[in-house]
Scaffold this active site. Structure first.
Site, mmCIF file in Angstrom:
data_model
loop_
_atom_site.group_PDB
_atom_site.id
_atom_site.type_symbol
_atom_site.label_atom_id
_atom_site.label_comp_id
_atom_site.label_asym_id
_atom_site.label_seq_id
_atom_site.Cartn_x
_atom_site.Cartn_y
_atom_site.Cartn_z
ATOM 1 N N HIS A 190 0.716 -1.362 -0.038
ATOM 2 C CA HIS A 190 0.056 -0.035 0.041
ATOM 3 C C HIS A 190 1.054 1.229 0.060
ATOM 4 C CE1 HIS A 190 0.129 1.478 4.135
ATOM 5 N NE2 HIS A 190 0.284 0.212 4.818
ATOM 6 N N ASP A 240 5.890 3.226 6.385
ATOM 7 C CA ASP A 240 4.929 2.561 6.247
ATOM 8 C C ASP A 240 3.664 3.174 5.536
ATOM 9 O OD1 ASP A 240 2.433 1.149 7.077
ATOM 10 O OD2 ASP A 240 2.293 1.696 8.814
ATOM 11 N N GLU A 261 -5.028 1.654 2.750
ATOM 12 C CA GLU A 261 -4.797 0.459 3.646
ATOM 13 C C GLU A 261 -5.029 1.188 5.054
ATOM 14 O OE1 GLU A 261 -2.646 -2.099 6.530
ATOM 15 O OE2 GLU A 261 -2.451 0.078 5.986
ATOM 16 N N GLU A 262 -4.444 2.427 5.271
ATOM 17 C CA GLU A 262 -4.508 2.819 6.477
ATOM 18 C C GLU A 262 -5.858 3.267 6.878
ATOM 19 O OE1 GLU A 262 -1.852 2.817 8.546
ATOM 20 O OE2 GLU A 262 -0.342 2.925 7.310
ATOM 21 N N ASP A 296 4.193 -5.331 3.644
ATOM 22 C CA ASP A 296 3.921 -4.407 4.540
ATOM 23 C C ASP A 296 5.244 -4.117 5.440
ATOM 24 O OD1 ASP A 296 2.597 -2.264 6.259
ATOM 25 O OD2 ASP A 296 0.537 -2.982 5.312
ATOM 26 N N HIS A 319 4.458 4.638 12.688
ATOM 27 C CA HIS A 319 3.361 5.910 12.725
ATOM 28 C C HIS A 319 3.796 7.037 13.684
ATOM 29 C CE1 HIS A 319 -0.465 3.261 11.746
ATOM 30 N NE2 HIS A 319 0.350 3.214 10.806
#
Length: 351
Positions: free
Chosen positions: A65, A174, A206-207, A229, A316
């Site tokens: 992603h 990410d 995706e998130e 991922d 994140h």
């Protein structure tokens, strides 16, 4: 890593891709793969699907992603301060004092997330996203509204740097690293006559909802799929290997084990890793993976999936850390596994 490949990775990192508005980064990805893909398709959701040997009936789908966590503008007060909500699992506590870019519909505004001075008590212990405000230097709401409207995205104003021992630090590794890896795998097998169809997919959303992967897999109808991922490295002081497993940067990609994962696909990956002396690590996902793999496996009559993850520190956060060595190992693992397939593999668990 080759200079052109490294430049592509850097371009992915510097291009904004908030979950729900990935068009800019998808154009970068599409421009790169057009040099070697046999076919490129897009869909109504925003996915880009590049393939080699697309007419082969045995199809392997690689999904990475491209979207990153972000904020969205929810309110602008009379003094021009911007308030936000979350688009993905973004941590409001680490946002305090960070510089940001407000991706306005009429241009980008730079700003800073306000923070109460420590001399005056500092920020409170528990920070909610509703406590955050962005100072763009404006004096009035009308000044801000020349550039920004409700629903515009906000990202951290960080890009990339290199650390010791081939480590890279950057915003949204990410999962721009996953989108990079699937493109690189396709590039490296394009002229090697694989015996199967290979689809590299840069997925969206995706998130926030993982819808991109679902619709891409529904279109491709793959025989098997691998989500590429990131997962939690536990080799830094804030993490417990006892709780999350022993995962370290520089020791190879991570294979997932659990109910969603095909043991047969893992077996193919493990065999190739052993033959080629490629290091791999393991994590457990007993119920679900929290990645595109969960949605891909639910398409059609059911798709056998595996999850190959890049170890990542500080997931994140405004800046995340990964290893270029791990990226190269993961690419080589996937390339060699694909080239080992002859298209007759039976992935049914009971056969």
């Amino acid at each position: 890593m080759e200079a052109t490949s490294k430049a592509f990775l850097e371009q992915l990192i510097t291009t904004p891709s908030p979950s729900g508005d990935e068009v800019a980064v998808q154009r970068v990805w599409m421009d790169y793969v057009k040099g070697f893909a046999h076919q490129i398709e897009t869909d109504m959701i925003g996915n880009v699907m590049a393939s080699v040997n697309p007419d082969n009936p045995f199809k392997i789908m690689l999904a990475g992603h491209c979207d990153e966590i972000a904020f969205m503008v929810s309110y602008i007060d009379s003094n021009g301060y911007i308030y936000v909500t979350k688009a993905g699992g973004i941590n409001p506590k680490v946002a305090l004092g960070m510089t940001v870019k407000v991706l306005g519909h009429e241009g980008t505004l730079k700003g800073i997330v306000g923070v109460k001075p420590q001399h005056k008590g500092g920020p409170k212990d528990k920070i909610e996203v509703s406590d955050l405000y962005i100072d763009c230097g404006a004096n009035t709401k009308e000044e801000v509204e020349k550039f920004v409207m409700i629903g515009d995205y906000v990202i951290y104003d960080t890009n990339y740097e290199y650390l010791l021992n081939d480590k890279i630090v950057g915003r949204g590794l990410d999962n721009r690293t996953g989108a990079f890896i699937v493109a690189e795998v396709l590039r490296r097998i394009a002229d090697k006559d694989p015996k199967v169809a290979v689809y590299a997919v840069s997925t969206v959303n995706e998130e926030t909802n993982m819808g991109g992967a679902y619709f891409a897999a529904s279109h491709i109808n793959p025989t098997m799929a691998i989500a590429c991922d990131v997962s939690f490295a536990t080799d830094h002081p804030d993490m417990s290997p006892k709780e999350s497993g022993e995962i370290a940067l520089g020791k190879g990609p991570i294979l997932s084990k659990g109910a969603p994962i095909s043991k047969k696909i893992n077996g193919l990956l493990e065999k190739v890793a052993k033959v080629n002396e490629l290091p791999i690590q393991y994590e457990l996902t007993p119920g679900s993976t929290g990645t595109d793999a969960d949605r891909i496996r639910l398409t059609g009559k059911g798709v056998p999936v595996a999850l190959v993850s890049l170890p990542l520190r500080y997931m994140h956060a405004p800046c995340e850390v990964a290893s270029l060595k791990d990226i190269e190992t993961e690419i080589e693992l996937l390339v060699q596994m694909i080239l080992s397939l002859d298209g007759t593999e039976n992935l049914k668990p009971l056969e």
